[in-house]
Every structure is written in structure tokens, then in C-alpha cells.
Design an enzyme around this catalytic site. Structure first.
Site, PDB file in Angstrom:
ATOM      1  CG  ASP A  94      -1.924  -1.078   1.256  1.00 43.69           C
ATOM      2  OD1 ASP A  94      -2.172  -1.681   0.188  1.00 43.69           O
ATOM      3  OD2 ASP A  94      -2.470  -1.346   2.346  1.00 43.69           O
ATOM      4  NE  ARG A  95       0.189   8.312  -2.147  1.00 43.92           N
ATOM      5  CZ  ARG A  95      -0.389   9.252  -2.887  1.00 43.92           C
ATOM      6  NH1 ARG A  95      -1.549   9.011  -3.470  1.00 43.92           N
ATOM      7  NH2 ARG A  95       0.185  10.418  -3.053  1.00 43.92           N
TER       8      ARG A  95
END
Length: 325
Positions: free
Chosen positions: A143-144
Site C-alpha cells: 500500500d501507498r
């Protein structure tokens, strides 16, 4: 035009037939290839094959006459400035002739999307040793908002081998998280099916009923490594399946959402007195190396998690150097 027979190279091990054709005949559309396979014109070692067939080095691929077709050249990749080159190279924890391992900072997207122009995928040309080398490829995603280890392959063949290891669960991934509360029992397996609601950036992953036709199997191991009473805990998490936001939703399902999670856990995930960023870090990878043996790599905690560890009295200890055995 005539029939030709091409031999699968060592670097093309475990690659899908359609991707193999994409490399050798980039102008051939997926629909046209499916028709060639369906009519038996494409064969692997003399046998019919479909587009999902995975290839083995030394196999003979029969290629029927394929008309040449003009295909627009892909747009040139932007020239990377020195700052971007330093940024991506500064993430490298391990590199050899087959793989590269990065320590991605929290907040940096792995790939582009709506409104995302700065991302790891856009920097990968800076990791080529020579201009003529293939562009490194992402093997998996995080995930970012998650920091930590990101695995790259230097060639398509290596990428296929590593992807097979991930599918076969030969890769051991360990994440560290700080969560609200303290799970009971102190270790276990979270067996909760998940489903995706919506599409795009606003989509959510939720715990689903086993009877839900959209539900997918999801398993995560967890262990409490330390705790500040019942208030906050440090967990080691290992996803045994690879669903979007799996660890974040499974922690929420335990009643212990991850500290600073911007999407899951609600107000409980944002207590005062701590850096309000997602406290989830891809800490270690243990995987079969494409050239033999195993590779173990660990990544230092990001600054916001080090500060929270200091506040809570958690001791992470020294980060071991990468090791191939």
C-alpha cells in the site's frame, strides 16, 4: 511468411504463453492469439496450448504466420532528474544480477493512478545497470501508506519465477504493526474471508460472510511482540494470502485496528499523542532466490514508527544485513 519454431529460453521460465507472445510479437492482439490457440495453430512441444499455459525452458513453441502490423511506438519515458535517481537508488537494500530489494518510504505509491504522478514504477529506469538492460519489474505491491520491503526482478523471466514463488507460498513475508489495544490470545491465525466494495481509490475491503459469492479466502498469522498495557501493542503479521488491505482489515476485525490507519479503524485508530500515520511496515522477506538458495532481507523502521516505539518503550533491536544462503 511461414511457420517458425522458437525455443523458450532460460530467462522465460514460468512465463505465460500470452506474455511470451507479447514479448516476441508485440503487435499481436490478445484476441488474435486466443483464436490461434483455439484453432490449434499455436502449439507447445507439438501439443495444443491455451494463452495461460506456463512455459518451461527448452520447450518448442510453434508460431504460425503472423502478419506484420504497424503499432504506435510507446511514448518515451520521461527523463529522470538527478533528485529522482538519488531517491530511488537510496531505497536499495539489496541488489544482484537477478533481484533488487527496496525499502519504500510510507506515502510513496508503488504505481500511478488518478492524481498520482510520483511513484516507484515511474523511477525504475534509474535502477538499470546499462541502458540496454531490461527495465526492472515489480514483483508484488504494498500500500501507498505502508513502508518497507518491495521486491523487483531485473528481467521478465526472473519476474515469472518470483511470481510463481509468491503464488506457491514459498515466500515468507513479515510485517510489523502498532495496533490499538491488545489481541487475545497473544498469537493466532485470523481466518476471515474478505470482499471489495466499490472501485477506484474509494474502494473498501470488508470482512465478508463465507456464503457471500464475492468473498475470497484470507488468512493472516499474528503474534504480539510487546505491549504497553492494554493500550497499544506491537504485532508481527504474516499474510498467508495476498488480498488488498488484508492485514489492515484483519487487524480491525480483531478489534485492534492499526495505529494511524487513514481508511480502517475509525476514530479509535487516531489517539492523541502519536504521529498520525499508518503504523504498518513490511519488515522482512524470506524467499527462494531465482539462482538458488534463499534470500533474507529486513528493512529498518520508518521515522514515525521509531518515534512511537521510543514513546512506548518497544525495542526493535538491530536490523540484520541481507543474507543469501
Amino acid at each position: 511468411m511461414s511457420v517458425v519454431t522458437l525455443t523458450v529460453s532460460d530467462d522465460e521460465a514460468d512465463i505465460r504463453l500470452d506474455r511470451w507472445f507479447r514479448r516476441h510479437y508485440p503487435h499481436l492482439t490478445q484476441g488474435a492469439l486466443q483464436k490461434l490457440c483455439r484453432t490449434g495453430q499455436v502449439r507447445v512441444d507439438g501439443k495444443r496450448a491455451d494463452t495461460a499455459t506456463r512455459l518451461v525452458p527448452g520447450q518448442a513453441v510453434r508460431v504460425p504466420p503472423i502478419p506484420a502490423a504497424a503499432r504506435p511506438a510507446p511514448p518515451p519515458r520521461p527523463v529522470l532528474d538527478e533528485r529522482t535517481v538519488r531517491e530511488i537508488r537510496g531505497m536499495v537494500l539489496y541488489s544482484d544480477a537477478q533481484v533488487i530489494v527496496l525499502n519504500k518510504p510510507a506515502g510513496l505509491a508503488v504505481q500511478g493512478g488518478p492524481g498520482i504522478t510520483h511513484h516507484v514504477d515511474g523511477m525504475l529506469d534509474a535502477l538499470k545497470d546499462n541502458d540496454d538492460d531490461p527495465r526492472p519489474r515489480l514483483v508484488h505491491r504494498i500500500d501507498r501508506d505502508t513502508s518497507g520491503l518491495l521486491l523487483l526482478a531485473r528481467t521478465p523471466g526472473v519476474a515469472a519465477k518470483l511470481a510463481a514463488s509468491f503464488r506457491g507460498r514459498d515466500v515468507r513475508k513479515t510485517y510489523w504493526a502498532v495496533v490499538i489495544g491488545r489481541p487475545t490470545p497473544a498469537s493466532g491465525v485470523i481466518d476471515q474471508p474478505l470482499a471489495r466494495l466499490g472501485v477506484g481509490p474509494g474502494a473498501l475491503t470488508v470482512v465478508a460472510s463465507r456464503k457471500d459469492e464475492d468473498a475470497v479466502h484470507a488468512l493472516s498469522e499474528y503474534e504480539v511482540l510487546d505491549a504497553a498495557g492494554r493500550r497499544l501493542s506491537w504485532l508481527a503479521l504474516s499474510p498467508l494470502t495476498g488480498r488488498t488491505h488484508q492485514l489492515r482489515v484483519h487487524c480491525e476485525a480483531l478489534g485492534t485496528p492499526i495505529l494511524g490507519d487513514p481508511k480502517y479503524g475509525g476514530d479509535a485508530a487516531h489517539p492523541e499523542g502519536f504521529v498520525d500515520r499508518l503504523h504498518l511496515h513490511a519488515r522482512s522477506l524470506d524467499l527462494p532466490h531465482p539462482a538458488g538458495g534463499r534470500l533474507q532481507v529486513s528493512a529498518e523502521l520508518p521515522a514515525h514508527m521509531r518515534e512511537t516505539f521510543r514513546q512506548l518503550g518497544f525495542t526493535a533491536g538491530a536490523t540484520p544485513a541481507p543474507r543469501r544462503s
